[in-house]
Scaffold this motif. Structure first.
Motif, PDB file in Angstrom:
ATOM      1  N   THR A  39       0.831  -1.193   0.000  1.00 25.14           N
ATOM      2  CA  THR A  39       0.000   0.000   0.000  1.00 25.14           C
ATOM      3  C   THR A  39       0.870   1.249   0.000  1.00 25.14           C
ATOM      4  O   THR A  39       1.994   1.220   0.494  1.00 25.14           O
ATOM      5  CB  THR A  39      -0.938   0.032   1.226  1.00 25.14           C
ATOM      6  OG1 THR A  39      -1.698   1.236   1.214  1.00 25.14           O
ATOM      7  CG2 THR A  39      -0.174  -0.056   2.535  1.00 25.14           C
ATOM      8  N   CYS A 103      -0.801  -0.657  11.015  1.00 22.46           N
ATOM      9  CA  CYS A 103      -0.718  -1.252   9.677  1.00 22.46           C
ATOM     10  C   CYS A 103      -1.200  -2.695   9.740  1.00 22.46           C
ATOM     11  O   CYS A 103      -1.030  -3.383  10.746  1.00 22.46           O
ATOM     12  CB  CYS A 103       0.685  -1.148   9.094  1.00 22.46           C
ATOM     13  SG  CYS A 103       1.988  -1.809  10.111  1.00 22.46           S
ATOM     14  N   VAL A 104      -1.850  -3.125   8.660  1.00 24.29           N
ATOM     15  CA  VAL A 104      -2.434  -4.464   8.576  1.00 24.29           C
ATOM     16  C   VAL A 104      -2.098  -5.042   7.200  1.00 24.29           C
ATOM     17  O   VAL A 104      -2.204  -4.342   6.187  1.00 24.29           O
ATOM     18  CB  VAL A 104      -3.973  -4.420   8.774  1.00 24.29           C
ATOM     19  CG1 VAL A 104      -4.594  -5.800   8.627  1.00 24.29           C
ATOM     20  CG2 VAL A 104      -4.323  -3.811  10.135  1.00 24.29           C
ATOM     21  N   LYS A 106      -2.542  -6.743   3.759  1.00 28.52           N
ATOM     22  CA  LYS A 106      -3.677  -6.588   2.840  1.00 28.52           C
ATOM     23  C   LYS A 106      -4.622  -7.795   2.858  1.00 28.52           C
ATOM     24  O   LYS A 106      -5.840  -7.639   2.772  1.00 28.52           O
ATOM     25  CB  LYS A 106      -3.158  -6.348   1.423  1.00 28.52           C
ATOM     26  CG  LYS A 106      -4.182  -5.809   0.484  1.00 28.52           C
ATOM     27  CD  LYS A 106      -3.543  -5.341  -0.812  1.00 28.52           C
ATOM     28  CE  LYS A 106      -4.521  -4.517  -1.616  1.00 28.52           C
ATOM     29  NZ  LYS A 106      -3.879  -3.914  -2.784  1.00 28.52           N
ATOM     30  N   TYR A 108      -5.639  -9.383   5.203  1.00 29.50           N
ATOM     31  CA  TYR A 108      -6.483  -9.349   6.394  1.00 29.50           C
ATOM     32  C   TYR A 108      -7.339  -8.089   6.465  1.00 29.50           C
ATOM     33  O   TYR A 108      -8.001  -7.837   7.478  1.00 29.50           O
ATOM     34  CB  TYR A 108      -5.627  -9.481   7.658  1.00 29.50           C
ATOM     35  CG  TYR A 108      -4.954 -10.825   7.756  1.00 29.50           C
ATOM     36  CD1 TYR A 108      -5.674 -11.966   8.081  1.00 29.50           C
ATOM     37  CD2 TYR A 108      -3.594 -10.962   7.507  1.00 29.50           C
ATOM     38  CE1 TYR A 108      -5.065 -13.206   8.156  1.00 29.50           C
ATOM     39  CE2 TYR A 108      -2.974 -12.199   7.588  1.00 29.50           C
ATOM     40  CZ  TYR A 108      -3.712 -13.312   7.911  1.00 29.50           C
ATOM     41  OH  TYR A 108      -3.107 -14.541   7.995  1.00 29.50           O
ATOM     42  N   TRP A 109      -7.345  -7.270   5.415  1.00 28.83           N
ATOM     43  CA  TRP A 109      -8.217  -6.102   5.388  1.00 28.83           C
ATOM     44  C   TRP A 109      -9.676  -6.568   5.378  1.00 28.83           C
ATOM     45  O   TRP A 109     -10.019  -7.601   4.825  1.00 28.83           O
ATOM     46  CB  TRP A 109      -7.963  -5.269   4.143  1.00 28.83           C
ATOM     47  CG  TRP A 109      -6.649  -4.530   4.132  1.00 28.83           C
ATOM     48  CD1 TRP A 109      -5.663  -4.555   5.073  1.00 28.83           C
ATOM     49  CD2 TRP A 109      -6.182  -3.655   3.112  1.00 28.83           C
ATOM     50  NE1 TRP A 109      -4.613  -3.761   4.694  1.00 28.83           N
ATOM     51  CE2 TRP A 109      -4.899  -3.189   3.493  1.00 28.83           C
ATOM     52  CE3 TRP A 109      -6.714  -3.217   1.907  1.00 28.83           C
ATOM     53  CZ2 TRP A 109      -4.150  -2.306   2.726  1.00 28.83           C
ATOM     54  CZ3 TRP A 109      -5.962  -2.337   1.141  1.00 28.83           C
ATOM     55  CH2 TRP A 109      -4.703  -1.878   1.541  1.00 28.83           C
ATOM     56  N   GLY A 110     -10.543  -5.800   6.015  1.00 33.08           N
ATOM     57  CA  GLY A 110     -11.976  -6.081   6.004  1.00 33.08           C
ATOM     58  C   GLY A 110     -12.478  -6.867   7.204  1.00 33.08           C
ATOM     59  O   GLY A 110     -13.664  -7.157   7.294  1.00 33.08           O
ATOM     60  N   GLY A 114      -7.615  -3.302  12.067  1.00 35.27           N
ATOM     61  CA  GLY A 114      -7.135  -1.949  12.340  1.00 35.27           C
ATOM     62  C   GLY A 114      -8.029  -1.217  13.322  1.00 35.27           C
ATOM     63  O   GLY A 114      -7.558  -0.543  14.240  1.00 35.27           O
ATOM     64  N   ASN A 141      -6.658   7.783   1.962  1.00 32.43           N
ATOM     65  CA  ASN A 141      -7.039   6.620   2.771  1.00 32.43           C
ATOM     66  C   ASN A 141      -8.382   6.910   3.447  1.00 32.43           C
ATOM     67  O   ASN A 141      -8.478   7.028   4.669  1.00 32.43           O
ATOM     68  CB  ASN A 141      -5.938   6.307   3.788  1.00 32.43           C
ATOM     69  CG  ASN A 141      -6.094   4.948   4.418  1.00 32.43           C
ATOM     70  OD1 ASN A 141      -7.112   4.277   4.261  1.00 32.43           O
ATOM     71  ND2 ASN A 141      -5.081   4.535   5.160  1.00 32.43           N
ATOM     72  N   LYS A 143     -11.082   5.151   3.924  1.00 28.46           N
ATOM     73  CA  LYS A 143     -11.618   4.158   4.867  1.00 28.46           C
ATOM     74  C   LYS A 143     -11.045   4.374   6.257  1.00 28.46           C
ATOM     75  O   LYS A 143     -11.771   4.342   7.254  1.00 28.46           O
ATOM     76  CB  LYS A 143     -11.333   2.737   4.390  1.00 28.46           C
ATOM     77  CG  LYS A 143     -12.178   2.307   3.217  1.00 28.46           C
ATOM     78  CD  LYS A 143     -11.910   0.865   2.839  1.00 28.46           C
ATOM     79  CE  LYS A 143     -12.761   0.459   1.639  1.00 28.46           C
ATOM     80  NZ  LYS A 143     -12.540  -0.928   1.249  1.00 28.46           N
TER      81      LYS A 143
END
Length: 182
Positions: A39, A103-104, A106, A108-110, A114, A141, A143
């Protein structure tokens, strides 16, 4: 400083948020490097500002000992999915506040990782009688900005043309903070 571990479940996906331990240092080095390549929301490009295992071990040790520091990891599937830090100042005039960063990975996004790292950090800061949590976020960013606003953060300022991304264009950094009630 340390917190008590907590387990979260979102749509059948389970993860744990806990304090970072020295044995996490190698994984944290690898995860941070991977995230920086996934990202442009981070300050660094992949490989810049590299922190090796020894460096992370030192950060974790300090964050465990210092009362106005907190280093959290989110663990999922037996690996670190993301992490956050709150770092306070040793200076008396600034000791009432901490700077938050998260930071997470990608993949594991959703799953709200975070958001939960943020909420755990806010709870910790409140319990430590910290008066203010501040952070910076890239204007694109949206979201993250929405999550911060929902958690009670307000925009305190904008750093114009603060970062140049891979498209060659300059973008603003939004400075946000949350004042805690005590």
């Amino acid at each position: 400083m340390k917190i008590t571990s907590r387990e979260f479940s979102v749509r059948g996906f389970t993860y744990i948020i806990r304090s970072a331990e020295e044995y996490d240092a190698r994984s944290l080095s690898e995860v941070r490097l991977q995230i920086d390549g996934e990202t442009e929301n981070m300050d660094r490009e992949q490989g810049e500002g590299y922190i090796d295992e020894v460096g992370f071990r030192s950060i974790i040790q300090k964050d465990t000992e210092v009362l106005n520091h907190l280093f959290l990891v989110a663990e999922a599937d037996g690996r670190i999915a993301g992490f956050s830090r709150c770092e306070g100042s040793p200076l008396r005039r600034l000791s009432h506040k901490v700077e938050f960063g998260v930071c997470v990975l990608k993949e594991y996004w959703g799953y709200g990782i975070g958001k939960m790292l943020l909420q755990e950090s806010i709870g910790w800061a409140d319990a430590q009688d910290i008066k203010k949590i501040s952070l910076s976020v890239l204007e694109t960013n949206v979201k993250a900005i929405a999550i911060y606003e929902k958690a009670g953060f307000e925009t305190e300022g904008v750093l114009k043309n603060d970062k140049r991304l891979s498209d060659g264009n300059y973008y603003n950094t939004v400075l946000m903070a949350k004042l805690l009630n005590h």
